[in-house]
Design a protein around this motif. Structure first.
Motif, mmCIF file in Angstrom:
data_model
loop_
_atom_site.group_PDB
_atom_site.id
_atom_site.type_symbol
_atom_site.label_atom_id
_atom_site.label_comp_id
_atom_site.label_asym_id
_atom_site.label_seq_id
_atom_site.Cartn_x
_atom_site.Cartn_y
_atom_site.Cartn_z
ATOM 1 N N ILE A 39 0.880 -1.166 0.000
ATOM 2 C CA ILE A 39 0.000 0.000 0.000
ATOM 3 C C ILE A 39 0.918 1.217 0.000
ATOM 4 C CG2 ILE A 39 -1.697 1.343 1.299
ATOM 5 C CD1 ILE A 39 -2.669 -1.325 2.533
ATOM 6 N N VAL A 40 0.793 2.059 -1.023
ATOM 7 C CA VAL A 40 1.617 3.261 -1.114
ATOM 8 C C VAL A 40 0.759 4.445 -0.693
ATOM 9 C CG1 VAL A 40 3.012 4.718 -2.611
ATOM 10 C CG2 VAL A 40 2.956 2.241 -2.998
ATOM 11 N N ASN A 41 1.085 5.015 0.462
ATOM 12 C CA ASN A 41 0.340 6.134 1.016
ATOM 13 C C ASN A 41 0.891 7.427 0.422
ATOM 14 O OD1 ASN A 41 -0.630 8.222 2.595
ATOM 15 N ND2 ASN A 41 -0.547 7.053 4.490
ATOM 16 N N LEU A 42 0.073 8.097 -0.390
ATOM 17 C CA LEU A 42 0.501 9.317 -1.072
ATOM 18 C C LEU A 42 -0.108 10.581 -0.460
ATOM 19 C CD1 LEU A 42 0.221 8.000 -4.739
ATOM 20 C CD2 LEU A 42 2.286 8.238 -3.359
ATOM 21 N N PHE A 43 -0.615 10.493 0.757
ATOM 22 C CA PHE A 43 -1.258 11.649 1.387
ATOM 23 C C PHE A 43 -0.299 12.796 1.673
ATOM 24 C CE2 PHE A 43 -4.807 8.750 2.644
ATOM 25 C CZ PHE A 43 -5.788 9.443 1.962
ATOM 26 N N VAL A 71 -1.379 -1.121 -4.226
ATOM 27 C CA VAL A 71 -2.483 -0.161 -4.161
ATOM 28 C C VAL A 71 -1.950 1.218 -3.775
ATOM 29 C CG1 VAL A 71 -4.746 0.319 -3.159
ATOM 30 C CG2 VAL A 71 -3.984 -2.057 -3.374
ATOM 31 N N LEU A 72 -2.362 2.227 -4.532
ATOM 32 C CA LEU A 72 -1.996 3.611 -4.225
ATOM 33 C C LEU A 72 -3.147 4.265 -3.472
ATOM 34 C CD1 LEU A 72 -0.563 4.605 -7.726
ATOM 35 C CD2 LEU A 72 0.702 3.806 -5.729
ATOM 36 N N TYR A 79 -9.889 6.675 -9.271
ATOM 37 C CA TYR A 79 -9.609 5.505 -10.095
ATOM 38 C C TYR A 79 -10.086 5.692 -11.530
ATOM 39 C CZ TYR A 79 -14.471 4.054 -9.535
ATOM 40 O OH TYR A 79 -15.839 4.001 -9.564
ATOM 41 N N GLU A 80 -11.054 6.583 -11.753
ATOM 42 C CA GLU A 80 -11.537 6.838 -13.114
ATOM 43 C C GLU A 80 -10.494 7.559 -13.965
ATOM 44 O OE1 GLU A 80 -13.531 8.222 -10.532
ATOM 45 O OE2 GLU A 80 -15.357 7.020 -10.578
ATOM 46 N N GLU A 81 -9.541 8.229 -13.317
ATOM 47 C CA GLU A 81 -8.549 9.037 -14.035
ATOM 48 C C GLU A 81 -7.316 8.252 -14.469
ATOM 49 O OE1 GLU A 81 -8.001 13.156 -12.310
ATOM 50 O OE2 GLU A 81 -9.011 12.141 -10.633
ATOM 51 N N VAL A 88 -6.125 2.777 -7.484
ATOM 52 C CA VAL A 88 -6.087 3.981 -6.651
ATOM 53 C C VAL A 88 -7.353 4.011 -5.803
ATOM 54 C CG1 VAL A 88 -6.081 6.502 -6.649
ATOM 55 C CG2 VAL A 88 -4.780 5.275 -8.379
ATOM 56 N N VAL A 89 -7.174 4.198 -4.506
ATOM 57 C CA VAL A 89 -8.307 4.309 -3.586
ATOM 58 C C VAL A 89 -8.075 5.505 -2.662
ATOM 59 C CG1 VAL A 89 -8.886 1.844 -3.661
ATOM 60 C CG2 VAL A 89 -7.279 2.682 -1.945
#
Length: 112
Positions: A39-43, A71-72, A79-81, A88-89
């Motif tokens: 899980i890659v936390n991009l916050f 999972v990003l 996720y639509e992009e 992406v979640v």
């Protein structure tokens, strides 16, 4: 770079860095976590675009070939992009749910 390991899942995060440096650090640390779901936390990135997320494409594809989830987590891109092969979640909990669902799918595929 921070690796938080929980069971067979590692959450990756890093504060105060550029996306380029984050990716370089993730790639260099990848051998340590390649056997885990990731899980890659991009916050920590206040500005993130779909093109930024595509930078994870190569690593995501390679990791998923190993039958592991990648999972990003960000609320800046939906996720639509992004293409279907990049997950992406918006929350860590949803990332855990995706991993659980993918594990079930992998188990069912093995039984067929």
């Amino acid at each position: 770079m921070i690796f938080n390991r929980e069971d067979a899942t590692t959450i990756v995060l890093q504060e105060n860095t550029s996306l380029k440096v984050f990716l370089e650090n993730l790639k260099s640390g990848y051998p340590k976590i390649k056997n885990d779901h990731i899980i890659v936390n991009l916050f920590s990135f206040s500005k993130l675009t779909a093109n930024d997320v595509l930078e994870f494409h190569e690593l995501s594809v390679a990791h998923r070939k190993l039958k592991k989830s990648f999972v990003l987590v960000t609320d800046k891109v939906t996720y639509e992009e992004v293409p279907d092969h990049i997950i992406v979640v918006p929350t860590i909990q949803e990332a855990r749910d995706v991993i659980e669902m993918e594990e079930i799918e992998r188990d069912l595929d093995l039984e067929e």
